[in-house]
Design a protein around this motif. Structure first.
Motif, mmCIF file in Angstrom:
data_model
loop_
_atom_site.group_PDB
_atom_site.id
_atom_site.type_symbol
_atom_site.label_atom_id
_atom_site.label_comp_id
_atom_site.label_asym_id
_atom_site.label_seq_id
_atom_site.Cartn_x
_atom_site.Cartn_y
_atom_site.Cartn_z
ATOM 1 N N LEU A 185 7.657 25.500 33.381
ATOM 2 C CA LEU A 185 7.595 24.683 32.162
ATOM 3 C C LEU A 185 7.766 25.545 30.914
ATOM 4 O O LEU A 185 8.461 25.154 29.966
ATOM 5 N N VAL A 186 7.144 26.707 30.914
ATOM 6 C CA VAL A 186 7.290 27.627 29.778
ATOM 7 C C VAL A 186 8.745 28.068 29.644
ATOM 8 O O VAL A 186 9.309 28.082 28.539
ATOM 9 N N LEU A 187 9.373 28.407 30.756
ATOM 10 C CA LEU A 187 10.769 28.840 30.719
ATOM 11 C C LEU A 187 11.697 27.695 30.319
ATOM 12 O O LEU A 187 12.742 27.934 29.699
ATOM 13 N N TYR A 188 11.336 26.470 30.659
ATOM 14 C CA TYR A 188 12.149 25.322 30.237
ATOM 15 C C TYR A 188 12.124 25.199 28.723
ATOM 16 O O TYR A 188 13.138 24.853 28.100
ATOM 17 N N TRP A 189 10.962 25.473 28.133
ATOM 18 C CA TRP A 189 10.864 25.461 26.668
ATOM 19 C C TRP A 189 11.726 26.570 26.062
ATOM 20 O O TRP A 189 12.360 26.377 25.022
ATOM 21 N N VAL A 190 11.746 27.722 26.728
ATOM 22 C CA VAL A 190 12.561 28.850 26.252
ATOM 23 C C VAL A 190 14.037 28.468 26.267
ATOM 24 O O VAL A 190 14.755 28.616 25.282
ATOM 25 N N ASN A 191 14.499 27.975 27.419
ATOM 26 C CA ASN A 191 15.883 27.514 27.601
ATOM 27 C C ASN A 191 15.964 26.867 28.977
ATOM 28 O O ASN A 191 15.577 27.493 29.971
ATOM 29 N N PRO A 192 16.428 25.640 29.079
ATOM 30 C CA PRO A 192 16.523 24.994 30.396
ATOM 31 C C PRO A 192 17.255 25.838 31.442
ATOM 32 O O PRO A 192 16.862 25.868 32.614
ATOM 33 N N ILE A 193 18.324 26.533 31.041
ATOM 34 C CA ILE A 193 19.062 27.373 31.991
ATOM 35 C C ILE A 193 18.147 28.452 32.570
ATOM 36 O O ILE A 193 18.204 28.759 33.765
ATOM 37 N N THR A 194 17.299 29.015 31.726
ATOM 38 C CA THR A 194 16.358 30.051 32.176
ATOM 39 C C THR A 194 15.396 29.483 33.221
ATOM 40 O O THR A 194 15.102 30.142 34.221
ATOM 41 N N CYS A 195 14.935 28.276 32.996
ATOM 42 C CA CYS A 195 14.059 27.604 33.961
ATOM 43 C C CYS A 195 14.779 27.389 35.280
ATOM 44 O O CYS A 195 14.213 27.650 36.354
ATOM 45 N N TYR A 196 16.017 26.944 35.234
ATOM 46 C CA TYR A 196 16.773 26.684 36.459
ATOM 47 C C TYR A 196 17.002 27.981 37.250
ATOM 48 O O TYR A 196 16.929 27.984 38.485
ATOM 49 N N ILE A 197 17.254 29.066 36.540
ATOM 50 C CA ILE A 197 17.419 30.361 37.218
ATOM 51 C C ILE A 197 16.112 30.763 37.888
ATOM 52 O O ILE A 197 16.108 31.257 39.027
ATOM 53 N N GLY A 198 14.997 30.546 37.205
ATOM 54 C CA GLY A 198 13.691 30.863 37.782
ATOM 55 C C GLY A 198 13.420 30.073 39.052
ATOM 56 O O GLY A 198 12.946 30.621 40.056
ATOM 57 N N ILE A 199 13.726 28.781 39.027
ATOM 58 C CA ILE A 199 13.535 27.942 40.212
ATOM 59 C C ILE A 199 14.462 28.392 41.342
ATOM 60 O O ILE A 199 14.069 28.432 42.513
ATOM 61 N N PHE A 200 15.695 28.746 40.982
ATOM 62 C CA PHE A 200 16.663 29.231 41.974
ATOM 63 C C PHE A 200 16.147 30.503 42.650
ATOM 64 O O PHE A 200 16.292 30.676 43.873
ATOM 65 N N ILE A 201 15.535 31.388 41.877
ATOM 66 C CA ILE A 201 14.948 32.617 42.433
ATOM 67 C C ILE A 201 13.869 32.278 43.458
ATOM 68 O O ILE A 201 13.827 32.843 44.556
ATOM 69 N N ILE A 202 12.991 31.346 43.116
ATOM 70 C CA ILE A 202 11.900 30.957 44.018
ATOM 71 C C ILE A 202 12.453 30.359 45.315
ATOM 72 O O ILE A 202 12.002 30.701 46.414
#
Length: 295
Positions: free
Chosen positions: A100-117
């Motif tokens: 959620l924090v990364l989504y606030w930073v930038n949605p793309i950043t959040c998606y990359i984080g989820i992809f890593i997991i």
């Protein structure tokens, strides 16, 4: 409790993930933009949370194998100092809040984080690592993305040469890093029933495979000007470190001493910091020098 959480989160790896993301943030940061400490802090916080949550989940997934290994027998889940439900709750909390924090930073950043997991916990931990001696190669993909994650926080062009460099340098680094460590702890991995490369093919053949990645890793560093900004630090640090890594590899490959792995292992780790942070430093040094020159 602090010590237990530090072990559960594999804090050393989390630190490495975060400083890689910070390097990506600085390399991707548009020079015409104003710096926001809140945005930067949110990126660091979100990265810390998702990486610590993912690494905690990894320990839950591997608890039965960790019980068989000497180097992991003191982990809190193995020793019974922490229950699985508690660890799972902490892991999920960190991953959800971090996303959620990364989504606030930038949605793309959040998606990359989820992809890593998904790659690390879903494919690598559950399917590749327990079954395949070359699992480290596709498994290096999630480990190579923290720099891109940091880059994406300030720059949507994640296929740019600079972003590709961040991915490649961390990808190529991981095989020498992991397989050298795996050679050192080969017997322990065998007890844990992990079919890693040294367990299956032995030390000499593993070193043969490491060589391809060492040469590619050093060559990428030397070719860095094709991908990222460069200035005098490139010549002072990156080229010498690339040559030293290759030199230390040959020393390690030829040596029969038990501790010969350690200098190569350390030089490889130090070199990654150089290969990440020299382009960052050169970018901003060159910018300020250009501004000073035209004043």
């Amino acid at each position: 409790m602090y010590k237990k959480l530090k072990t559960l989160f594999k804090s050393g790896i989390v630190f490495f993930v975060v400083i890689s993301a910070v390097a990506g943030y600085g390399i991707g940061f548009p020079v015409e933009e104003s710096f926001s400490f809140l945005h930067f802090f949110a990126m660091v916080l979100g990265t810390t949370l998702i990486s610590s949550g993912s690494l905690a989940l990894n320990q839950i997934q591997e608890i039965n194998r960790d019980k068989k290994m000497e180097r992991t027998k003191n982990r809190p889940l193995v020793s019974g100092e922490m229950s699985r439900p508690m660890a799972l709750g902490i892991s999920c909390f960190n991953m959800i809040v971090g996303s959620l924090v990364l989504y606030w930073v930038n949605p793309i950043t959040c998606y990359i984080g989820i992809f890593i997991i998904v790659l690390y916990n879903g494919l690598y931990t559950l399917h590749w690592k327990p079954k395949w001696m070359f699992a480290a190669v596709p498994g290096a993909v999630p480990g190579a993305l923290p720099g891109v994650l940091g880059f994406s926080a300030v720059n949507n062009d994640i296929l740019s040469p600079a972003s590709v460099y961040l991915f490649l340098v961390m990808f190529l680094w991981q095989m020498p890093h992991f397989w050298t460590l795996a050679i050192r702890f080969k017997d322990d991995y065998a007890r844990g029933e992990f079919p890693i490369l040294p367990v299956v093919v032995g030390k000499d053949r593993t070193i043969y495979h490491i060589s391809f990645y060492v040469f590619a890793y050093a060559l990428l560093a030397i070719m860095a000007p094709f991908f990222v900004s460069y200035y005098f630090l490139y010549f002072l640090l990156m080229i010498p470190f690339a040559l030293v890594v290759v030199y230390e590899f040959f020393k390690y490959a030829k040596s029969k001493e038990e501790k010969a792995w350690l200098p190569f292992f350390l030089w490889t780790n130090f070199s990654l910091l150089i290969f990440l942070y020299v382009p960052l430093a050169d970018k901003w040094i060159r910018l300020y020098m250009d501004v000073f020159r035209y004043q």
